[in-house]
Design a protein around this motif. Structure first.
Motif, PDB file in Angstrom:
ATOM      1  N   VAL A 232       8.986  -3.955 -16.642  1.00  0.00           N
ATOM      2  CA  VAL A 232       9.749  -3.836 -17.886  1.00  0.00           C
ATOM      3  C   VAL A 232       8.843  -4.198 -19.054  1.00  0.00           C
ATOM      4  CG1 VAL A 232      11.758  -4.662 -19.145  1.00  0.00           C
ATOM      5  CG2 VAL A 232      11.861  -4.453 -16.655  1.00  0.00           C
ATOM      6  N   PRO A 233       8.675  -3.355 -20.097  1.00  0.00           N
ATOM      7  CA  PRO A 233       9.377  -2.102 -20.312  1.00  0.00           C
ATOM      8  C   PRO A 233       8.540  -0.856 -20.005  1.00  0.00           C
ATOM      9  CG  PRO A 233       8.422  -2.786 -22.366  1.00  0.00           C
ATOM     10  CD  PRO A 233       7.981  -3.793 -21.320  1.00  0.00           C
ATOM     11  N   LEU A 234       7.315  -0.992 -19.488  1.00  0.00           N
ATOM     12  CA  LEU A 234       6.444   0.178 -19.406  1.00  0.00           C
ATOM     13  C   LEU A 234       6.283   0.767 -18.010  1.00  0.00           C
ATOM     14  CD1 LEU A 234       3.570  -0.692 -21.912  1.00  0.00           C
ATOM     15  CD2 LEU A 234       5.526   0.814 -22.236  1.00  0.00           C
ATOM     16  N   GLY A 235       6.851   0.171 -16.980  1.00  0.00           N
ATOM     17  CA  GLY A 235       6.786   0.791 -15.667  1.00  0.00           C
ATOM     18  C   GLY A 235       5.697   0.236 -14.782  1.00  0.00           C
ATOM     19  N   PRO A 236       5.430   0.900 -13.638  1.00  0.00           N
ATOM     20  CA  PRO A 236       4.501   0.374 -12.636  1.00  0.00           C
ATOM     21  C   PRO A 236       3.085   0.197 -13.187  1.00  0.00           C
ATOM     22  CG  PRO A 236       5.836   2.139 -11.716  1.00  0.00           C
ATOM     23  CD  PRO A 236       6.088   2.125 -13.194  1.00  0.00           C
ATOM     24  N   PHE A 237       2.430  -0.859 -12.729  1.00  0.00           N
ATOM     25  CA  PHE A 237       1.048  -1.122 -13.127  1.00  0.00           C
ATOM     26  C   PHE A 237       0.317  -1.740 -11.940  1.00  0.00           C
ATOM     27  CE2 PHE A 237      -1.959  -3.562 -16.125  1.00  0.00           C
ATOM     28  CZ  PHE A 237      -2.821  -2.493 -16.220  1.00  0.00           C
ATOM     29  N   LEU A 238       0.107  -3.062 -11.919  1.00  0.00           N
ATOM     30  CA  LEU A 238      -0.657  -3.679 -10.837  1.00  0.00           C
ATOM     31  C   LEU A 238       0.075  -3.646  -9.499  1.00  0.00           C
ATOM     32  CD1 LEU A 238      -2.175  -6.813 -12.598  1.00  0.00           C
ATOM     33  CD2 LEU A 238      -3.125  -4.508 -12.375  1.00  0.00           C
ATOM     34  N   GLY A 239       1.387  -3.549  -9.531  1.00  0.00           N
ATOM     35  CA  GLY A 239       2.150  -3.469  -8.296  1.00  0.00           C
ATOM     36  C   GLY A 239       1.930  -2.177  -7.536  1.00  0.00           C
ATOM     37  N   LYS A 240       1.268  -1.193  -8.189  1.00  0.00           N
ATOM     38  CA  LYS A 240       1.036   0.114  -7.583  1.00  0.00           C
ATOM     39  C   LYS A 240      -0.441   0.515  -7.546  1.00  0.00           C
ATOM     40  CE  LYS A 240       5.325   1.857  -7.109  1.00  0.00           C
ATOM     41  NZ  LYS A 240       5.843   2.564  -5.918  1.00  0.00           N
ATOM     42  N   SER A 241      -1.268  -0.125  -8.332  1.00  0.00           N
ATOM     43  CA  SER A 241      -2.602   0.429  -8.585  1.00  0.00           C
ATOM     44  C   SER A 241      -3.679  -0.049  -7.623  1.00  0.00           C
ATOM     45  CB  SER A 241      -3.035   0.081 -10.017  1.00  0.00           C
ATOM     46  OG  SER A 241      -3.183  -1.326 -10.169  1.00  0.00           O
ATOM     47  N   PHE A 242      -3.354  -0.883  -6.643  1.00  0.00           N
ATOM     48  CA  PHE A 242      -4.383  -1.461  -5.780  1.00  0.00           C
ATOM     49  C   PHE A 242      -4.828  -0.504  -4.679  1.00  0.00           C
ATOM     50  CE2 PHE A 242      -0.216  -2.650  -4.339  1.00  0.00           C
ATOM     51  CZ  PHE A 242      -0.237  -2.484  -2.959  1.00  0.00           C
ATOM     52  N   ALA A 243      -3.951   0.408  -4.219  1.00  0.00           N
ATOM     53  CA  ALA A 243      -4.332   1.384  -3.197  1.00  0.00           C
ATOM     54  C   ALA A 243      -3.234   2.422  -3.022  1.00  0.00           C
ATOM     55  CB  ALA A 243      -4.615   0.715  -1.850  1.00  0.00           C
ATOM     56  N   THR A 244      -3.648   3.666  -2.892  1.00  0.00           N
ATOM     57  CA  THR A 244      -2.781   4.762  -2.483  1.00  0.00           C
ATOM     58  C   THR A 244      -3.534   5.538  -1.415  1.00  0.00           C
ATOM     59  OG1 THR A 244      -1.749   4.938  -4.673  1.00  0.00           O
ATOM     60  CG2 THR A 244      -1.573   6.852  -3.217  1.00  0.00           C
ATOM     61  N   SER A 245      -2.986   5.612  -0.214  1.00  0.00           N
ATOM     62  CA  SER A 245      -3.671   6.274   0.898  1.00  0.00           C
ATOM     63  C   SER A 245      -3.207   7.720   1.025  1.00  0.00           C
ATOM     64  CB  SER A 245      -3.385   5.543   2.212  1.00  0.00           C
ATOM     65  OG  SER A 245      -3.869   4.222   2.188  1.00  0.00           O
ATOM     66  N   VAL A 246      -4.154   8.617   1.341  1.00  0.00           N
ATOM     67  CA  VAL A 246      -3.824  10.024   1.577  1.00  0.00           C
ATOM     68  C   VAL A 246      -4.407  10.460   2.913  1.00  0.00           C
ATOM     69  CG1 VAL A 246      -3.727  10.572  -0.885  1.00  0.00           C
ATOM     70  CG2 VAL A 246      -5.859  10.917   0.364  1.00  0.00           C
ATOM     71  N   SER A 247      -3.787  11.460   3.501  1.00  0.00           N
ATOM     72  CA  SER A 247      -4.288  12.026   4.744  1.00  0.00           C
ATOM     73  C   SER A 247      -5.596  12.771   4.485  1.00  0.00           C
ATOM     74  CB  SER A 247      -3.246  12.974   5.348  1.00  0.00           C
ATOM     75  OG  SER A 247      -2.889  13.987   4.419  1.00  0.00           O
ATOM     76  N   PRO A 248      -6.458  12.902   5.492  1.00  0.00           N
ATOM     77  CA  PRO A 248      -7.734  13.587   5.296  1.00  0.00           C
ATOM     78  C   PRO A 248      -7.616  15.108   5.294  1.00  0.00           C
ATOM     79  CG  PRO A 248      -7.585  12.801   7.543  1.00  0.00           C
ATOM     80  CD  PRO A 248      -6.358  12.289   6.828  1.00  0.00           C
ATOM     81  N   TRP A 249      -6.446  15.642   5.623  1.00  0.00           N
ATOM     82  CA  TRP A 249      -6.251  17.085   5.737  1.00  0.00           C
ATOM     83  C   TRP A 249      -5.451  17.608   4.567  1.00  0.00           C
ATOM     84  CZ3 TRP A 249      -9.468  18.537   9.228  1.00  0.00           C
ATOM     85  CH2 TRP A 249      -9.718  17.722  10.336  1.00  0.00           C
ATOM     86  N   VAL A 250      -5.921  18.717   3.973  1.00  0.00           N
ATOM     87  CA  VAL A 250      -5.170  19.413   2.933  1.00  0.00           C
ATOM     88  C   VAL A 250      -4.630  20.695   3.552  1.00  0.00           C
ATOM     89  CG1 VAL A 250      -5.178  20.342   0.604  1.00  0.00           C
ATOM     90  CG2 VAL A 250      -6.763  18.502   1.205  1.00  0.00           C
TER      91      VAL A 250
END
Length: 398
Positions: A232-250
């Motif tokens: 609040v009031p600007l939305g996700p920041f450090l709670g989301k920015s530490f890692a996002t994992s993706v699959s190796p296949w497109v």
């Protein structure tokens, strides 16, 4: 008659001829390069096709060539893998998949994460705003989203270090600082942009397939206690920015023709720029495993906003697309508890612990826990195709 590959494909493989997903791989200590998966093998495209674009460590240069080129290359690969006359020449370019190391398939330019599941958004609203309207007034009028941190997008298998941050204080107390105690997942589907657009140019839903090359699986790790204090009031920041994992296949959009369907009418009807007449609902079935035990099967077909509508909203203000952009659907959840794509929902904010088959109980993630997300979709000729997996193991905070 359906063409068959001369490469043996085990029954039930994620990677039949109808799929041919792209990935970045290395073998024998060499540099990363591009290949496609077929059965239990990897086809080295630089060697098989003689095109130096596939000797690059990421897909970006190939993606920038556009849909006509993507379709033509897919046809060449299919021909190579089905024509017995080309078997002798192509066989040396096949490498067993268990002999390769997989890498991040694209250099991620920008990363945007949406909030497109009505079931997920409603569950979160009920948890955080009990007694109120589960959905905020804007939710059915536009695909809600936020800009994430592309530099922390990592490939499946990368260990996830528990993040530190500020946590919501008790009444009258200062905030606490330390490792998150409410580490969560978000099972999502991501879309990889190939063809860029100009600054100030709007991309319509009808142009979705002209710009988007393919699909990956996404786990948008989330520190719920850090997120709750900071958003609040600007939305996700450090709670989301530490890692996002993706699959190796497109998985190319061309492999998903049989998975497409026309979503039901939206109520209220979206504004004209969001009207998606291109049938970009996708019948994907996800599966979430916690320490090897399947705990949820989220249905992507239940998503309220389609990826074409998400892309249209992302660009309607004039934001330019870049090759390698990634935008994700947001948590995929269905109407049942065992179809929830986050542990915030699955354990109802930790108030209803989940008992795993080994007798352990979990609410949020503990150090050493491993999460794996898989997915399948209908493919051509009645087969199912897969997306591989995106997996990560939690390590203690540093």
């Amino acid at each position: 008659m359906t063409a068959r590959s001369w490469v043996p494909v085990p029954k039930g493989s994620d990677f039949p001829l109808q799929n041919l997903p792209y990935g970045a791989f290395s073998a024998d200590g060499g540099s990363p390069r591009i290949g496609v998966a077929i059965g239990d093998h990897m086809l080295d495209l630089a060697a098989a096709l003689g095109d130096p674009v596939f000797a690059r460590p990421r897909l970006n240069e190939f993606l920038s060539r556009g849909r006509r080129h993507w379709t033509a290359v897919r046809a060449r690969i299919t021909d190579l893998l089905t024509d017995p006359a080309q078997k002798a020449a192509a066989r040396p370019s096949l490498i067993p998949r268990d002999a390769v190391r997989l890498h991040l398939p694209v250099d991620v330019a920008d990363y945007v994460d949406f909030y497109a599941s009505e079931h997920h958004a409603s569950n979160v609203g009920r948890i955080l705003r009990p007694g109120g309207d589960p959905l905020n007034p804007n939710w059915r009028h536009l695909p809600v989203g936020y800009h994430g941190r592309s530099g922390t997008v990592v490939v499946s298998g990368t260990e996830i270090v528990r993040p530190r941050g500020q946590r919501r204080p008790a009444d009258g107390q200062p905030p606490a600082f330390g490792p998150t105690t409410r580490l969560d997942i978000e099972a999502e589907v991501g879309f990889v942009v190939g063809t860029p657009s100009a600054l100030g140019e709007r991309v319509t839903p009808a142009a979705f397939a002209d710009h988007v090359f393919g699909v990956v699986l996404v786990n948008d790790w989330s520190a719920r206690d850090i997120q709750a204090w900071e958003y609040v009031p600007l939305g996700p920041f450090l709670g989301k920015s530490f890692a996002t994992s993706v699959s190796p296949w497109v998985v190319p959009l061309d492999a998903l023709a049989a998975a497409r369907f026309q979503p039901p009418p939206r109520e209220p009807e979206p504004l004209p720029y969001l009207r998606d007449n291109g049938a970009w609902g996708l019948d994907l079935r996800l599966e979430v495993s916690w320490n090897g035990f399947v705990v949820s099967r989220p249905p992507f077909a239940e998503m309220y906003w389609t990826p074409a509508q998400q892309l249209a909203h992302l660009t309607v203000g004039g934001a330019a697309l870049r090759t390698g952009d990634l935008f994700a659907s947001g948590t995929v959840s269905g109407p049942r508890r065992d179809e929830c794509g986050s542990f915030l929902e699955l354990t109802w904010n930790g108030t209803e612990p989940l008992r795993l088959p080994d007798g352990t109980e979990r609410t949020f993630l503990e150090d050493g826990d491993t999460i794996t997300i898989r997915a399948t979709a209908p493919g051509d000729s009645g087969v199912r195709i897969g997306f591989g997996e995106v997996t990560g193991t939690i390590r203690p905070a540093r």
